[in-house]
Design an enzyme around this catalytic site. Structure first.
Site, mmCIF file in Angstrom:
data_model
loop_
_atom_site.group_PDB
_atom_site.id
_atom_site.type_symbol
_atom_site.label_atom_id
_atom_site.label_comp_id
_atom_site.label_asym_id
_atom_site.label_seq_id
_atom_site.Cartn_x
_atom_site.Cartn_y
_atom_site.Cartn_z
ATOM 1 N N HIS A 249 0.515 7.568 -22.318
ATOM 2 C CA HIS A 249 -0.298 8.526 -23.059
ATOM 3 C C HIS A 249 -0.645 8.019 -24.456
ATOM 4 O O HIS A 249 -1.543 8.542 -25.102
ATOM 5 C CB HIS A 249 0.398 9.893 -23.089
ATOM 6 C CG HIS A 249 0.303 10.611 -21.786
ATOM 7 N ND1 HIS A 249 -0.136 11.901 -21.653
ATOM 8 C CD2 HIS A 249 0.563 10.179 -20.522
ATOM 9 C CE1 HIS A 249 -0.132 12.253 -20.376
ATOM 10 N NE2 HIS A 249 0.298 11.221 -19.673
ATOM 11 N N SER B 273 -4.822 5.683 -19.927
ATOM 12 C CA SER B 273 -4.906 5.068 -18.605
ATOM 13 C C SER B 273 -5.966 3.973 -18.582
ATOM 14 O O SER B 273 -7.019 4.110 -19.192
ATOM 15 C CB SER B 273 -5.278 6.123 -17.562
ATOM 16 O OG SER B 273 -4.391 7.208 -17.615
ATOM 17 N N LYS C 103 -6.455 16.360 -8.106
ATOM 18 C CA LYS C 103 -6.588 15.114 -7.350
ATOM 19 C C LYS C 103 -5.197 14.581 -6.972
ATOM 20 O O LYS C 103 -4.993 14.097 -5.851
ATOM 21 C CB LYS C 103 -7.342 14.083 -8.184
ATOM 22 C CG LYS C 103 -7.842 12.911 -7.360
ATOM 23 C CD LYS C 103 -8.699 11.967 -8.180
ATOM 24 C CE LYS C 103 -9.060 10.740 -7.368
ATOM 25 N NZ LYS C 103 -9.817 9.760 -8.152
ATOM 26 N N ASP C 104 -4.247 14.694 -7.897
ATOM 27 C CA ASP C 104 -2.881 14.250 -7.593
ATOM 28 C C ASP C 104 -2.241 15.125 -6.516
ATOM 29 O O ASP C 104 -1.519 14.633 -5.653
ATOM 30 C CB ASP C 104 -2.012 14.270 -8.858
ATOM 31 C CG ASP C 104 -2.300 13.064 -9.758
ATOM 32 O OD1 ASP C 104 -2.977 12.134 -9.289
ATOM 33 O OD2 ASP C 104 -1.846 13.065 -10.913
ATOM 34 N N GLU D 142 17.184 -4.238 3.694
ATOM 35 C CA GLU D 142 16.110 -3.300 3.976
ATOM 36 C C GLU D 142 14.769 -3.974 3.721
ATOM 37 O O GLU D 142 14.680 -4.923 2.941
ATOM 38 C CB GLU D 142 16.269 -2.061 3.090
ATOM 39 C CG GLU D 142 17.476 -1.224 3.459
ATOM 40 C CD GLU D 142 17.247 -0.398 4.698
ATOM 41 O OE1 GLU D 142 17.431 -0.948 5.796
ATOM 42 O OE2 GLU D 142 16.883 0.777 4.583
#
Lengths: 258, 422
Positions: free
Chosen positions: B213, B217, B241-242, B285
């Site tokens: 922030h 972005s 959107k998220d 894994e």
């Protein structure tokens, strides 16, 4: 939207390709043939009659050497027995309990809350009675081997009377097509009419193997039916929710040039 | 941005004393976000969502888990069989680890493609790498807890790596184990740390978002926000959107949890740990496979440094090198969209990591994809070499030599152009 969906599909594909490779990496024995099992697919469920036949095979044959330590008699409700039947089955077993008020251990008939007793008091005793090999616990067998039920079925039906020419079979070992290294300590456990079925199902070695494998799949994944049924509801709900979220997203973004 | 005026008396009372509401308003509501973010920018919030999911399911698992070598395996089976919806919580947690890595790997590749590590976002990038490292430690220790065969032998192999360091190696391993082999003290401390680390990750995530922030972005063009027209407020545009992204992700996640819960795991971990029986193939894994391949590919000594130590150093270096890529990448252009040459190298690098993963899953003497004559170990060595060459050779050279495409003057302009082309 399309891009995102494509990305998701690509990711799923990548993961599949990846782990497929990982799974194949283990063991050099031939890959057991894939069988049709009633619980496969999105809607597959267990066949209760088959599980009960498989239980009969376990009880009369496997239980002589193999424990089933994560299964309690009360769990047999899951393969379709009622309370009275379970009490009767449990009572056939002698369970060691105690100490009592005199400080002594004692045996009593089994209760629904008891777990299946182990055939041997400890691993040393198990090894001593089986030429040094410890018969593994069967509760999780179908989840603990590459190939799962197909492997277990393959192993049970994969014995050869004679080892192929040139194969050096050690004393007290048996030749099995699917066992890694082919030399297994377990004598062929099943044969035709090893267990008497009362429901008219053919009593062949193959059928016994199929039934006990089904039973062991239930002991390994008793939650399977509940899991899939809940999964259906969850995914249907998510599809509707996600479609609605997408509609809201479109509406909110309508006036933004992006 | 001026502090908003609150009309609600309670809100105002609280906010005058501790401006949490203003802070939330500032960073989750009005935070100016580039309006051209693609769905590739969904994976950060997805990672946060998975972290919360893992912490919540983990808390409930702990209520029923026993960290003792005699009881760990059984307590996990008890969760699976006797705890109400225990199987659901455990399968979410177990598959959630894989989901976390899928999401985070995509997030990192996105950062690499769009140059999100370049100035002024170096700190943001660094904190991200720290999160990855913390995640790897957490996942490794978590995998030990069910105390199956792979838990035990995985722990043995990985902790043994530290014995590669000269002089301090062996005492270090004994200290890590709390004894002379992986045993109850090891299980106990791994459990303790596995519970602690997610909160360390959470703290790092707060720093990550703080740094984000501060510098804002990045976006698909790599061009910074220049005018207010380039940005839109985070809410409602990116909250919805998220959320939509979380919906799609949850469907993907649910397919694994409900219909293939053991698909990503290894069957051997359903066999209780047995220090006397070594599994024929000890495989980590899937999310560790590329790093495992790098570790294994060093089977030679250089200047008398033993292969094992070199392997360990190479494995750590494969992540540590990410810290310096803001300086290894010499290009003035952030987004690979405008870098016609580097773009291809980026995809080669992605393929390289997949090849490494494949090599990590196979035994070194197997043949790569069954191709006769091409041993997995050799392919692993070549891809390891390429992995480092990408950062040390390709990034500096291509950045200098490449003729980049012209950048749009602003985010708004690029949006208009694409609109016109569509």
């Amino acid at each position: 939207m399309r891009k995102f969906a494509l990305t998701a599909i690509a990711a799923a594909f990548a993961v599949t390709a990846f782990t497929g490779g990982a799974a194949k990496a283990a063991g050099d024995a031939p890959v057991p043939e894939a069988q049709d099992w009633s619980w496969q697919g999105l809607f597959g469920t267990y066949d209760r009659a088959q599980l009960q036949r498989g239980f009969q095979v376990y009880k009369n044959i496997c239980a002589g050497c193999h424990s089933l330590r994560f299964i309690a008699f009360r769990n047999l409700e899951g393969i379709g027995f009622n309370e009275d039947q379970i009490k009767a089955i449990a009572a056939e077993y002698d369970i060691e309990d105690g100490p009592n008020d005199d400080g002594d251990m004692f045996t009593r008939p089994g209760l629904a809350s008891d777990y299946f007793p182990s055939p041997f008091p400890n691993e040393k005793a198990a090894a001593a009675a089986n030429g040094g090999a410890i018969p593994p616990d069967l509760s999780l067998m179908n989840k603990a081997r590459v190939g799962g039920p197909d492997y277990v079925f393959g192993l049970l039906t994969g014995y050869e009377e004679e080892a192929p020419e040139g194969f050096d079979l050690a004393d007290g070992k048996y030749y099995n097509h699917y066992f890694p290294g082919h030399q297994i300590s377990m004598a062929p456990p099943l044969y035709d009419e090893a267990v008497e079925y009362t429901d008219g199902t053919p009593m062949t070695l193959e059928q016994h193997a199929r039934d006990v494998t089904a039973f062991l799949n239930w002991t390994a994944q008793p939650e399977l039916e509940a899991r899939k049924a809940l999964g259906m509801k969850v995914i249907l709900f998510l599809l509707v929710l996600t479609a609605m979220l997408y509609a809201v997203k479109r509406k909110i973004w309508r006036d933004v040039e992006h | 941005m001026s502090a908003p005026q609150w009309n609600n008396k309670v809100v105002k009372w609280v906010d005058d004393r501790l401006p949490v509401i203003s802070m939330l308003h500032h960073s989750a509501y009005e935070y100016p976000t580039p309006k051209n973010l693609s769905y590739m920018w969904n994976f950060g919030s997805l990672a946060g969502f998975v972290l919360v999911t893992m912490i919540l399911t983990g808390i409930f698992l702990v209520m029923n888990y026993t960290p003792h070598t005699d009881m760990a395996f059984e307590s996990v089976e008890r969760i699976m069989r006797d705890v109400n919806y225990g199987w659901l919580i455990r399968y979410i947690h177990m598959n959630g680890a894989s989901m976390f890595f899928i999401v985070v790997f995509i997030h990192i590749f996105r950062g690499l493609y769009y140059g999100s590590y370049k100035a002024p976002r170096e700190m943001l990038w660094w904190i991200g790498i720290l999160i990855l490292l913390a995640m790897m430690a957490t996942a490794f220790m978590g995998y030990v807890l069910p105390w199956g065969q792979m838990s035990f032998w995985g722990a043995t192999v990985i902790t043994n790596l530290f014995s590669a360091f000269p002089i301090i190696g062996d005492p270090l391993v004994t200290w890590l184990w709390g004894g002379f082999s992986v045993d109850n003290p090891t299980l106990n401390r791994f459990f303790s740390l596995h519970y602690l680390m997610p909160f360390v990750i959470l703290g790092l995530v707060v720093l990550h978002v703080w740094a984000l922030h501060t510098v804002r972005s990045n976006n698909p063009t790599g061009v910074e926000i220049k005018t207010p027209a380039d940005a839109i407020p985070f809410h409602p545009y990116y909250t919805i959107k998220d959320l939509y992204g979380i919906g799609v992700f949850l469907i993907f996640f649910s397919v694994f949890v409900f219909f293939a819960p053991d698909f990503l795991g290894h069957p051997d971990n359903y066999i209780p740990a047995n220090p006397l029986v070594t599994p024929p193939h000890i495989v980590p894994e899937w999310y560790f496979l590329p790093f495992y391949a790098i570790l294994r590919s060093i089977d030679f000594t250089i200047f008398g440094i033993p292969a094992k130590l070199l392997g360990v150093l190479a494995m750590f270096a494969s992540i540590v090198i990410l810290f310096v890529i803001p300086w290894l990448d010499t290009s003035k252009v952030r987004s690979s969209k405008f870098r016609p040459v580097y773009k291809w190298f980026f995809w080669l690098f992605v393929i390289d990591t997949f090849i490494l993963g494949y090599c990590g899953a196979k035994a070194p003497d197997d043949y790569f994809l069954g191709i006769p004559g091409l041993k997995v170990i050799v392919m692993g060595q070549l891809s390891t070499l390429y992995y480092f060459a990408h950062f040390l050779v390709v990034m500096p050279l291509v950045g200098k030599m490449e003729r980049t495409k012209p950048l749009p003057a602003s985010i708004s302009e690029s949006v208009m152009k694409e609109g016109a082309n569509a």
